[in-house]
Design an enzyme around this catalytic site. Structure first.
Site, mmCIF file in Angstrom:
data_model
loop_
_atom_site.group_PDB
_atom_site.id
_atom_site.type_symbol
_atom_site.label_atom_id
_atom_site.label_comp_id
_atom_site.label_asym_id
_atom_site.label_seq_id
_atom_site.Cartn_x
_atom_site.Cartn_y
_atom_site.Cartn_z
ATOM 1 N N ASP A 1 -10.011 1.525 -12.742
ATOM 2 C CA ASP A 1 -9.004 1.019 -11.806
ATOM 3 C C ASP A 1 -8.193 0.004 -12.602
ATOM 4 O OD1 ASP A 1 -7.564 0.242 -9.540
ATOM 5 O OD2 ASP A 1 -9.224 -0.881 -8.622
ATOM 6 N N SER B 1 0.832 -1.202 0.000
ATOM 7 C CA SER B 1 0.000 0.000 0.000
ATOM 8 C C SER B 1 0.864 1.249 0.000
ATOM 9 C CB SER B 1 -0.889 0.016 1.245
ATOM 10 O OG SER B 1 -1.548 1.253 1.360
ATOM 11 N N THR B 2 0.502 2.225 -0.797
ATOM 12 C CA THR B 2 1.112 3.555 -0.703
ATOM 13 C C THR B 2 0.128 4.499 -0.014
ATOM 14 O OG1 THR B 2 2.418 3.236 -2.695
ATOM 15 C CG2 THR B 2 2.035 5.517 -2.024
ATOM 16 N N SER C 1 -5.972 -6.687 -10.155
ATOM 17 C CA SER C 1 -5.881 -6.326 -8.745
ATOM 18 C C SER C 1 -4.859 -7.191 -8.032
ATOM 19 C CB SER C 1 -7.252 -6.493 -8.077
ATOM 20 O OG SER C 1 -8.101 -5.424 -8.435
ATOM 21 N N ARG D 1 -5.848 -4.458 6.066
ATOM 22 C CA ARG D 1 -5.881 -4.717 4.615
ATOM 23 C C ARG D 1 -5.633 -6.207 4.417
ATOM 24 N NH1 ARG D 1 -3.389 -1.506 -0.527
ATOM 25 N NH2 ARG D 1 -5.151 -0.224 0.100
ATOM 26 N N ARG E 1 -7.557 11.006 0.355
ATOM 27 C CA ARG E 1 -7.469 9.823 1.230
ATOM 28 C C ARG E 1 -7.091 10.239 2.651
ATOM 29 N NH1 ARG E 1 -7.028 4.708 -0.637
ATOM 30 N NH2 ARG E 1 -7.255 4.392 1.601
ATOM 31 N N HIS F 1 -13.670 -1.306 -0.440
ATOM 32 C CA HIS F 1 -12.605 -0.344 -0.109
ATOM 33 C C HIS F 1 -13.266 0.964 0.357
ATOM 34 C CE1 HIS F 1 -8.717 1.300 0.146
ATOM 35 N NE2 HIS F 1 -8.364 1.374 -1.113
ATOM 36 N N THR G 1 -3.070 4.141 1.261
ATOM 37 C CA THR G 1 -3.819 3.783 2.469
ATOM 38 C C THR G 1 -2.898 3.820 3.685
ATOM 39 O OG1 THR G 1 -5.192 2.422 1.051
ATOM 40 C CG2 THR G 1 -5.412 2.082 3.427
ATOM 41 N N CYS H 1 -8.406 5.354 -8.436
ATOM 42 C CA CYS H 1 -7.937 5.270 -7.039
ATOM 43 C C CYS H 1 -6.422 5.201 -6.923
ATOM 44 C CB CYS H 1 -8.573 4.059 -6.369
ATOM 45 S SG CYS H 1 -8.093 2.479 -7.113
ATOM 46 N N LEU H 2 -5.751 4.785 -8.008
ATOM 47 C CA LEU H 2 -4.315 4.542 -8.030
ATOM 48 C C LEU H 2 -3.985 3.309 -7.145
ATOM 49 C CD1 LEU H 2 -2.928 8.192 -7.643
ATOM 50 C CD2 LEU H 2 -3.813 7.081 -9.690
ATOM 51 N N GLN I 1 -11.546 4.479 0.329
ATOM 52 C CA GLN I 1 -11.420 5.030 -1.022
ATOM 53 C C GLN I 1 -12.719 5.733 -1.429
ATOM 54 O OE1 GLN I 1 -8.521 4.828 -3.046
ATOM 55 N NE2 GLN I 1 -9.674 6.422 -4.102
HETATM 56 N N1 CP Z 1 -5.878 3.607 -3.608
HETATM 57 C C1 CP Z 1 -5.221 2.844 -2.728
HETATM 58 O O1 CP Z 1 -5.789 2.206 -1.830
HETATM 59 O O2 CP Z 1 -3.861 2.827 -2.895
HETATM 60 P P1 CP Z 1 -2.821 1.931 -2.103
HETATM 61 O O3 CP Z 1 -3.027 0.503 -2.533
HETATM 62 O O4 CP Z 1 -1.480 2.461 -2.520
HETATM 63 O O5 CP Z 1 -3.062 2.077 -0.624
HETATM 64 N N1 NVA Z 2 -8.483 -3.049 -7.126
HETATM 65 C C1 NVA Z 2 -7.169 -2.758 -6.618
HETATM 66 C C2 NVA Z 2 -7.196 -1.532 -5.774
HETATM 67 C C3 NVA Z 2 -5.892 -1.116 -5.199
HETATM 68 C C4 NVA Z 2 -6.009 0.130 -4.347
HETATM 69 C C5 NVA Z 2 -6.663 -3.958 -5.837
HETATM 70 O O1 NVA Z 2 -7.437 -4.572 -5.092
HETATM 71 O O2 NVA Z 2 -5.488 -4.289 -5.988
#
Ligand code: CP
Ligand code: NVA
Length: 330
Positions: free
Chosen positions: A241, A57-58, A245, A108, A310, A135, A60, A283-284, A138
């Site tokens: 997105d 994660s960046t 994933s 997470r 966020r 999520h 979150t 969402c990145l 988000q």
């Molecule tokens: N959008 C989002 O949750 O990004 P991270 O996976 O970097 O936390």
């Molecule tokens: N759909 C992506 C979202 C990441 C923030 C995942 O679950 O990897």
């Protein structure tokens, strides 16, 4: 009764959801204006917030740690190699132990049942920081972003004054979409989803999204198609997105093939007939296959304010669930 948890936007009434988004906006404005209420920075003083992340994660991670700092608490990051989360110890044991020493668990996980099980046995609030199904943090940030981009003509009414807006989601039907769609239905925002065959919304999830309309005076409508242009028609916001994933890495090649033609480009938006002033959200983290640079780095793109939001979403969620113990209508 036990503590109140944030597993999904489905857990919130429309009034509660808009209250969290409005509080996020209020905190953002005050802090940016140098008018941080003095009590804000002591809300969580002396308290530890456990952050149990079994995936990378960046946003979150950084937003949650920064939000806890802003509220005067201590964020304790526990990565997948730090604790025994579901590997060498049951979720029951982990939940009972960590919740006995902290004020909140932000988790997470992979399967949604992991975060749901943590919540079930926890003596403190649990906040879902992304599961395979939802999520919610988000979605709070996304609605703050939409609220800022489309200022309401009725800023003080119930909801966020977004009725009649249309969101088009073009891409994979995933965790980010599911909570976004629930939020849209509750806020009176129409949401059209375009996904290729085999990547649509699962039946159970569709039921949950549609049932989010119960008790809402003018709910947003969900529509589904396999044709991106159809979803885009008349849309105010185009959202996507990643097609792959976390946890789906082995399906990469198959997914790249299946999603061919789903990349968001200026041409696709034009062919589909998006509204003239359409905006783009994501969402990145972003990969180039789902959206072209010409859109992602354009003035239409809200992706960086969305990412910054966020932080304010995390502040509002921690205030609502931890400081105010789930009394969200302040
Ligand atoms: N959008 C989002 O949750 O990004 P991270 O996976 O970097 O936390
Ligand atoms: N759909 C992506 C979202 C990441 C923030 C995942 O679950 O990897």
């Amino acid at each position: 009764s036990g503590p109140r948890h944030l597993m999904s936007i489905a857990d919130l009434t429309p009034a509660e959801f808009s209250s969290i988004v409005r509080n996020a906006a209020v905190r953002k404005q005050a802090v940016k204006a140098g008018q941080t209420p003095p009590s804000l920075s002591t809300s969580l003083s002396g308290q530890t917030i456990a952050m149990m992340f079994s995936k990378r994660s960046t946003r979150t991670r950084v937003s949650t740690e920064a939000a806890v700092t802003m509220l005067g608490g201590h964020p304790m990051f526990l990565g997948k190699d730090d604790i025994q989360l579901g590997v060498n110890e049951s979720l029951y044991d982990t939940s009972v132990v960590i919740s006995s020493m902290t004020s909140c668990m932000v988790a997470r996980v992979g399967p949604h049942s992991d975060v749901a099980n943590l919540a079930k046995h926890s003596s403190v609030p649990v906040i879902n920081a992304l599961s395979e199904d939802f999520h919610p943090l988000q979605t709070i940030a996304d609605f703050l972003t939409i609220h800022e981009a489309f200022p309401s003509s009725k800023p003080s009414g119930p909801g966020l004054g977004l009725n009649g807006l249309k969101v088009a989601w073009v891409g994979d039907s995933n965790n980010v979409l599911f909570d976004l769609a629930i939020g849209c239905v509750k806020m009176g925002v129409d949401i059209a989803v375009a996904s290729p065959a085999g990547y649509g919304i699962p039946d159970k999830m569709r039921q949950l999204i549609i049932s989010s309309a119960e008790g809402v005076s003018s709910p947003g409508k969900l529509s589904e198609t396999m044709v991106p242009e159809e979803a885009i028609k008349g849309a105010d916001v185009l959202v996507t997105d990643t097609w792959i994933s976390m946890g789906q890495e082995s399906e990469q090649q198959k997914r790249l093939n299946s999603f061919a033609g789903y990349q968001i480009t200026n041409d696709l938006a034009k062919r589909g007939g998006a509204k003239e002033g359409w905006k783009f959200m994501h969402c990145l983290p972003r990969h180039p296959e789902e959206v072209a640079d010409e859109v992602f780095y354009s003035p239409r793109s809200l992706v960086f304010p969305e990412a910054e939001n966020r932080l304010w979403a995390a502040v509002a969620a921690l205030e609502g669930f931890v400081v105010n113990k789930g009394s969200l209508l302040q």
